[in-house]
Design a protein around this motif. Structure first.
Motif, PDB file in Angstrom:
ATOM      1  N   THR A   1       0.838  -1.205   0.000  1.00 59.01           N
ATOM      2  CA  THR A   1       0.000   0.000   0.000  1.00 59.01           C
ATOM      3  C   THR A   1       0.866   1.246   0.000  1.00 59.01           C
ATOM      4  O   THR A   1       2.032   1.224   0.421  1.00 59.01           O
ATOM      5  N   ARG A   2       0.279   2.333  -0.440  1.00 52.35           N
ATOM      6  CA  ARG A   2       0.951   3.632  -0.399  1.00 52.35           C
ATOM      7  C   ARG A   2       1.272   4.021   1.046  1.00 52.35           C
ATOM      8  O   ARG A   2       2.312   4.628   1.323  1.00 52.35           O
TER       9      ARG A   2
ATOM     10  N   PRO B   1       0.389  -1.511 -12.506  1.00 51.26           N
ATOM     11  CA  PRO B   1      -0.479  -0.536 -11.815  1.00 51.26           C
ATOM     12  C   PRO B   1      -0.343  -0.559 -10.300  1.00 51.26           C
ATOM     13  O   PRO B   1      -0.318   0.505  -9.662  1.00 51.26           O
ATOM     14  N   GLY B   2      -0.244  -1.737  -9.707  1.00 50.56           N
ATOM     15  CA  GLY B   2      -0.108  -1.828  -8.259  1.00 50.56           C
ATOM     16  C   GLY B   2       1.184  -1.210  -7.763  1.00 50.56           C
ATOM     17  O   GLY B   2       1.206  -0.526  -6.737  1.00 50.56           O
TER      18      GLY B   2
ATOM     19  N   MET C   1       2.926   1.152  -9.324  1.00 51.07           N
ATOM     20  CA  MET C   1       2.846   2.596  -9.530  1.00 51.07           C
ATOM     21  C   MET C   1       2.015   3.260  -8.443  1.00 51.07           C
ATOM     22  O   MET C   1       2.337   4.362  -7.967  1.00 51.07           O
ATOM     23  N   LYS C   2       0.963   2.568  -7.987  1.00 52.96           N
ATOM     24  CA  LYS C   2       0.106   3.132  -6.947  1.00 52.96           C
ATOM     25  C   LYS C   2       0.841   3.274  -5.619  1.00 52.96           C
ATOM     26  O   LYS C   2       0.668   4.242  -4.879  1.00 52.96           O
ATOM     27  N   ILE C   3       1.696   2.267  -5.297  1.00 54.30           N
ATOM     28  CA  ILE C   3       2.447   2.308  -4.049  1.00 54.30           C
ATOM     29  C   ILE C   3       3.382   3.530  -4.007  1.00 54.30           C
ATOM     30  O   ILE C   3       3.425   4.270  -3.013  1.00 54.30           O
TER      31      ILE C   3
ATOM     32  N   TYR D   1       3.627   6.184  -6.343  1.00 54.01           N
ATOM     33  CA  TYR D   1       3.219   7.468  -6.917  1.00 54.01           C
ATOM     34  C   TYR D   1       1.789   7.877  -6.567  1.00 54.01           C
ATOM     35  O   TYR D   1       1.316   8.941  -6.969  1.00 54.01           O
ATOM     36  N   GLY D   2       1.089   6.999  -5.847  1.00 53.22           N
ATOM     37  CA  GLY D   2      -0.247   7.338  -5.380  1.00 53.22           C
ATOM     38  C   GLY D   2      -1.321   7.237  -6.460  1.00 53.22           C
ATOM     39  O   GLY D   2      -1.084   6.818  -7.567  1.00 53.22           O
TER      40      GLY D   2
END
Length: 222
Positions: A37-38, A214-215, A217-219, A221-222
């Motif tokens: 997770t972010r 995608p997962g 990048m989300k961690i 870069y939000g």
């Protein structure tokens, strides 16, 4: 906390994979905390653990270490995988940097567009067979020894095997014109600690796929 090194990264290869390889080759068991997770990543930032605001992060010997090259150098030196003198260390550094340059090309691959992937694949194969692998083939042929440096198993051997296997995942015949590298691959893969790491169920990660992007990048870069 146990005495095992603890690795902080996402559940995939990336820059942490060479660290996993080297620890495994040295016979060192380690633990991993996967960033999913972010919020986990931001917690590491807030706690001041990420000196340059990026992972890999490895906690070992009372230190929280960042920067892949620094971590690898420390592990190699600690576990007698860094040559017997400064000259051998310089050679190991040179060879390891070469394989790193090649592996970075492959790490970028899943993040590219389909059009760019086709070009990148051609670049990977061309550079592997015309720039990088000829160097190691010549070294092994020239001194006639089992390992790249000082006739002793080192970080350079570990990383070269990792690079070979990564390129073979893109083109299985990439070693066709490199008999000394073919023999090297078999020889290093047979070292007990390395062989163990290559078995199913080890901490070695599979190749990254497009669905993983995608997962990740989300961690970060939000």
């Amino acid at each position: 906390m146990s005495g095992k090194p603890k690795l902080y990264y996402f559940d995939g290869r990336g820059k942490m994979e060479s660290i996993r390889w080297l620890l495994a080759a040295a016979g060192v068991e380690f633990e991993e905390e996967f960033l999913e997770t972010r919020e986990q990543y931001e917690k590491l930032l807030q706690d001041g653990f990420l000196l340059f605001q990026q992972v890999p992060l490895v906690e070992m010997d009372g230190m929280k270490m960042v920067q892949t090259r620094a971590i690898l150098s420390y592990i190699a030196a600690k576990h007698n995988l860094y040559g017997k003198d400064l000259k051998e260390r310089a050679l190991i550094d040179m060879y390891a940097e070469g394989t790193t340059d090649l592996m970075v090309l492959i790490m970028m691959y899943p993040f590219l567009t389909p059009e760019d992937k086709e070009k990148q694949l051609a670049t990977i194969i061309k550079k592997a067979t015309q720039r990088y692998f000829p160097v190691y083939e010549k070294v092994l042929k020239g001194h006639g020894e089992d390992f790249l440096v000082g006739n002793q198993f080192s970080w350079a051997d570990v990383q070269l095997l990792e690079a070979i296997l990564m390129v073979e995942e893109k083109s299985s015949s990439v070693l066709a014109d490199f008999p000394h590298l073919q023999a090297f691959k078999v020889r290093i893969s047979s070292i007990p600690t390395v062989k163990k790491f290559l078995q199913p169920g080890s901490p070695r990660k599979p190749p990254m796929e497009v669905k993983d992007v995608p997962g990740i990048m989300k961690i970060f870069y939000g």
